[in-house]
Motif scaffolding. Structure first.
Motif, PDB file in Angstrom:
ATOM      1  N   GLY A   1       0.770  -1.234   0.000  1.00 14.25           N
ATOM      2  CA  GLY A   1       0.000   0.000   0.000  1.00 14.25           C
ATOM      3  C   GLY A   1       0.802   1.285   0.000  1.00 14.25           C
ATOM      4  O   GLY A   1       0.241   2.374   0.175  1.00 14.25           O
TER       5      GLY A   1
ATOM      6  N   GLY B   1       2.087   2.705  -2.457  1.00 16.54           N
ATOM      7  CA  GLY B   1       1.796   3.505  -3.648  1.00 16.54           C
ATOM      8  C   GLY B   1       2.613   3.097  -4.866  1.00 16.54           C
ATOM      9  O   GLY B   1       2.752   3.869  -5.814  1.00 16.54           O
ATOM     10  N   LYS B   2       3.127   1.876  -4.866  1.00 16.41           N
ATOM     11  CA  LYS B   2       3.974   1.415  -5.983  1.00 16.41           C
ATOM     12  C   LYS B   2       3.217   1.423  -7.311  1.00 16.41           C
ATOM     13  O   LYS B   2       3.686   1.980  -8.308  1.00 16.41           O
ATOM     14  CB  LYS B   2       4.473  -0.013  -5.702  1.00 16.41           C
ATOM     15  N   THR B   3       2.066   0.761  -7.301  1.00 16.11           N
ATOM     16  CA  THR B   3       1.293   0.649  -8.538  1.00 16.11           C
ATOM     17  C   THR B   3       0.915   2.022  -9.076  1.00 16.11           C
ATOM     18  O   THR B   3       1.069   2.309 -10.271  1.00 16.11           O
ATOM     19  CB  THR B   3       0.014  -0.174  -8.266  1.00 16.11           C
ATOM     20  N   THR B   4       0.431   2.841  -8.185  1.00 18.52           N
ATOM     21  CA  THR B   4       0.030   4.185  -8.581  1.00 18.52           C
ATOM     22  C   THR B   4       1.217   4.961  -9.145  1.00 18.52           C
ATOM     23  O   THR B   4       1.115   5.639 -10.167  1.00 18.52           O
ATOM     24  CB  THR B   4      -0.519   4.936  -7.343  1.00 18.52           C
TER      25      THR B   4
ATOM     26  N   LYS C   1       1.898  10.271  -1.035  1.00 17.33           N
ATOM     27  CA  LYS C   1       0.917  10.728  -0.048  1.00 17.33           C
ATOM     28  C   LYS C   1       1.400  11.908   0.791  1.00 17.33           C
ATOM     29  O   LYS C   1       1.066  12.025   1.964  1.00 17.33           O
ATOM     30  CB  LYS C   1       0.483   9.565   0.839  1.00 17.33           C
TER      31      LYS C   1
ATOM     32  N   ASP D   1       0.477  14.636   0.291  1.00 16.55           N
ATOM     33  CA  ASP D   1      -0.764  15.365   0.498  1.00 16.55           C
ATOM     34  C   ASP D   1      -1.423  14.642   1.673  1.00 16.55           C
ATOM     35  O   ASP D   1      -1.209  13.457   1.881  1.00 16.55           O
ATOM     36  CB  ASP D   1      -1.644  15.247  -0.746  1.00 16.55           C
TER      37      ASP D   1
ATOM     38  N   GLU E   1      -3.964  11.071  -5.979  1.00 17.46           N
ATOM     39  CA  GLU E   1      -4.221   9.791  -6.618  1.00 17.46           C
ATOM     40  C   GLU E   1      -4.420   9.872  -8.123  1.00 17.46           C
ATOM     41  O   GLU E   1      -4.666   8.872  -8.778  1.00 17.46           O
ATOM     42  CB  GLU E   1      -5.449   9.160  -5.970  1.00 17.46           C
TER      43      GLU E   1
HETATM   44  N1  LIG Z   1      -3.435  10.688  -1.425  1.00 16.64           N
HETATM   45  C1  LIG Z   1      -2.582   9.922  -2.096  1.00 16.64           C
HETATM   46  N2  LIG Z   1      -2.875   8.634  -2.272  1.00 16.64           N
HETATM   47  C2  LIG Z   1      -1.994   7.876  -2.944  1.00 16.64           C
HETATM   48  C3  LIG Z   1      -0.796   8.389  -3.456  1.00 16.64           C
HETATM   49  N3  LIG Z   1      -0.138   7.375  -4.073  1.00 16.64           N
HETATM   50  C4  LIG Z   1      -0.916   6.285  -3.934  1.00 16.64           C
HETATM   51  N4  LIG Z   1      -2.044   6.565  -3.257  1.00 16.64           N
HETATM   52  C5  LIG Z   1      -3.130   5.675  -2.859  1.00 16.64           C
HETATM   53  O1  LIG Z   1      -2.617   4.689  -1.984  1.00 16.64           O
HETATM   54  C6  LIG Z   1      -3.314   3.480  -2.136  1.00 16.64           C
HETATM   55  C7  LIG Z   1      -2.330   2.362  -2.358  1.00 16.64           C
HETATM   56  O2  LIG Z   1      -1.682   2.621  -3.573  1.00 16.64           O
HETATM   57  P1  LIG Z   1      -1.107   1.439  -4.475  1.00 16.64           P
HETATM   58  O3  LIG Z   1      -0.455   2.064  -5.645  1.00 16.64           O
HETATM   59  O4  LIG Z   1      -2.131   0.413  -4.717  1.00 16.64           O
HETATM   60  O5  LIG Z   1      -0.037   0.860  -3.507  1.00 16.64           O
HETATM   61  P2  LIG Z   1       0.846  -0.439  -3.705  1.00 16.64           P
HETATM   62  O6  LIG Z   1       2.137  -0.173  -3.068  1.00 16.64           O
HETATM   63  O7  LIG Z   1       0.885  -0.846  -5.121  1.00 16.64           O
HETATM   64  O8  LIG Z   1       0.006  -1.492  -2.860  1.00 16.64           O
HETATM   65  P3  LIG Z   1       0.177  -3.086  -2.788  1.00 16.64           P
HETATM   66  O9  LIG Z   1      -0.125  -3.582  -4.162  1.00 16.64           O
HETATM   67  O10 LIG Z   1      -0.812  -3.500  -1.779  1.00 16.64           O
HETATM   68  O11 LIG Z   1       1.549  -3.368  -2.356  1.00 16.64           O
HETATM   69  C8  LIG Z   1      -4.269   3.692  -3.295  1.00 16.64           C
HETATM   70  O12 LIG Z   1      -5.538   3.976  -2.767  1.00 16.64           O
HETATM   71  C9  LIG Z   1      -3.712   4.904  -4.009  1.00 16.64           C
HETATM   72  O13 LIG Z   1      -4.694   5.631  -4.675  1.00 16.64           O
HETATM   73  C10 LIG Z   1      -0.500   9.793  -3.239  1.00 16.64           C
HETATM   74  O14 LIG Z   1       0.534  10.343  -3.615  1.00 16.64           O
HETATM   75  N5  LIG Z   1      -1.439  10.488  -2.561  1.00 16.64           N
END
Ligand SMILES: Nc1nc2c(ncn2[C@@H]2O[C@H](COP(=O)(O)OP(=O)(O)OP(=O)(O)O)[C@@H](O)[C@H]2O)c(=O)[nH]1
Length: 466
Positions: free
Chosen positions: A274, A276-279, A418, A420, A446
């Motif tokens: 979580g 934010g890797k995917t994002t 995040k 923000d 996001e």
């Molecule tokens: N507010 C905000 N939310 C973010 C940001 N980057 C990611 N998110 C949110 O964080 C949550 C997790 O983001 P993902 O990209 O799924 O994180 P991940 O690391 O891929 O998660 P896993 O696959 O579980 O390991 C999502 O709801 C995104 O929308 C950011 O810069 N700001």
């Protein structure tokens, strides 16, 4: 919406907390500047400090004068815009630092000497900063990404712009007799407090509470105090000093992600669940695409179908193909296939998403090591970038994440998401101070365009409210 104004608006959480704390410290033991009737302004409390950035300009001092001297403006306050220089006024194509530092230039403009010595060597040799990277990029990037925000200003402009209401609230506060804040303070005496041990201690506590970490907080306050013990400081002056210290620490780590002529350039993205890797991959892929790069994304989290689906959504948004494998497939095997395809197709960048893993899960960490081994089997110089994505809201835990991932994956740079919505922005200062790893970008939302290059000065001012 303008990227920077959004960030500014959001980072305000951090600065407002710091501001409140500083106000309290100064108000507690401070006194109003004595009314200086006659002469212009020979004194000025703490002249030495905010030199170039006379934060608490005139308003405060010439207290008494208001009526007698029609011109209560010994000097207008506009000087408050500290812009020491280059950073702020960057138009669409930032002068020194290539804004969209992230993505990149065209293989050709890559400064790197030989196309072959790409990866490692360059990474270890402190890259000449933003310059070596893709200069031309700046221009090409933004357009595609920020169609809605073509003229993204500096971080600060975004902050201040988005902080409209908040800014007004501040002014009101100053009006109420609190430490100055621009013109609002003109009618009120400015509070100042003599810098002493007690005040320093309070400052340290405040910085620690903002997640700056004990060591960094002590270092910062020590530097701020150097040669200033006994001087009377206003909140504005303290903010300016603090922003200066933060900038000093952050400047060396503000470096865009380097691009190399090697094809494919392998970008491995790691981090805890979580974070934010995917994002971030989606945002980066979008920027690379906008810069004219061909990109392939490999869905390395083969265990969570939802993770793959989410990556596919981002791939569509960015217009980039996503390679995936059947559920439960060995991620290392998928990565091997992705490397083969990327090589065969001659794509510029292969971005590899990985499953989120906690530092204490030895099995997952071993899996990550295996992925790296496989990548190196295909290309000993890869991965060329290993980005550790950190969630700013985790505060101090980010420090241990860096320590762990660094050992396993030879992290080459950070992306802090995040920023923000958190009042813990101070952890970036601790990270920079402790590890010195490049901070390539910061996530401020996001949406696909919510990824910004890291600007130390803008960040410092936003964090401190200077
Ligand atoms: N507010 C905000 N939310 C973010 C940001 N980057 C990611 N998110 C949110 O964080 C949550 C997790 O983001 P993902 O990209 O799924 O994180 P991940 O690391 O891929 O998660 P896993 O696959 O579980 O390991 C999502 O709801 C995104 O929308 C950011 O810069 N700001």
């Amino acid at each position: 919406m303008a990227l920077f104004s959004k960030l500014k608006d959001r980072l305000f959480k951090s600065s407002s907390r710091l501001e409140e704390g500083l106000d309290a410290i100064v108000t507690e033991g401070g006194t109003a500047d004595p009314a200086v009737p006659a002469p212009d302004k020979p004194e000025r409390p703490a002249p030495d400090l905010p030199q170039e950035t006379p934060p608490t300009p005139e308003p405060d001092l010439p207290e008494p004068a208001p009526e007698e001297t029609p011109a209560p403006e010994p000097e207008p306050e506009p000087e408050r815009t500290p812009e020491p220089g280059p950073d702020l006024p960057r138009p669409s194509v930032p002068p020194g630092r290539p804004t969209p530092d992230l993505p990149g230039p065209t293989p050709d403009e890559v400064p790197q000497p030989a196309p072959d010595m790409i990866p490692t060597p360059v990474r270890e040799a402190p890259r000449p900063a933003p310059t070596e990277i893709p200069t031309g990029t700046p221009t090409e990037l933004p357009p595609g990404i920020t169609s809605a925000a073509p003229a993204r200003g500096g971080l600060m402009s975004r902050f201040f712009g988005g902080r409209g209401e908040a800014g007004k609230a501040d002014a009101g506060k100053a009006e109420a007799g609190k430490p100055e804040s621009g013109k609002a303070a003109s009618a009120q005496p400015t509070l100042r407090r003599a810098l002493d041990d007690d005040m320093l201690e309070r400052l340290e506590e405040l910085l620690i509470a903002s997640d700056m970490g004990v060591d960094t907080a002590l270092r910062v306050t020590a530097n701020m105090a150097e040669g200033r013990m006994g001087q009377r400081l206003s909140t504005g002056e303290i903010k300016t000093l603090l922003a200066r210290e933060v900038t000093r620490i952050m400047e060396p780590v503000a470096r865009p992600m380097p691009l190399y002529p090697k094809k494919p350039q392998v970008v491995l993205v790691v981090g805890v669940n979580g974070s934010g890797k995917t994002t971030t991959i989606g945002k980066l892929a979008s920027q690379f695409r906008a810069a004219g790069k061909s990109v392939i994304i490999a869905a390395g989290d083969t265990f969570r179908a939802a993770a793959v689906e989410q990556l596919e959504v981002w791939g569509q948004r960015a217009g980039v193909p996503v390679l995936k494998a059947g559920a439960g497939t060995d991620p290392a095997s998928l990565v091997f296939d992705a490397m083969t395809r990327a090589e065969a197709e001659g794509v510029d960048l292969l971005m590899i998403d990985t499953a989120g893993r906690l530092q204490n899960r030895a099995d997952l960490m071993e899996e990550l090591s295996k992925i790296v081994r496989v990548i190196r089997k295909k290309d000993p110089s890869a991965p060329h970038n290993t980005l550790l994505v950190l969630d700013a809201t985790t505060g101090q835990n980010a420090l241990s994440q860096v320590e762990t991932f660094r050992k396993l994956a030879d992290v080459s740079g950070l992306v802090m998401t995040k920023l923000d919505g958190t009042a813990k922005g101070g952890v970036l200062v601790a990270l920079a101070d402790k590890f010195g790893l490049p901070i390539h970008a910061i996530g401020v939302g996001e949406q696909i365009d919510d990824l910004s290059p890291f600007d130390p000065e803008d960040f410092a001012r936003a964090l401190t409210g200077a």
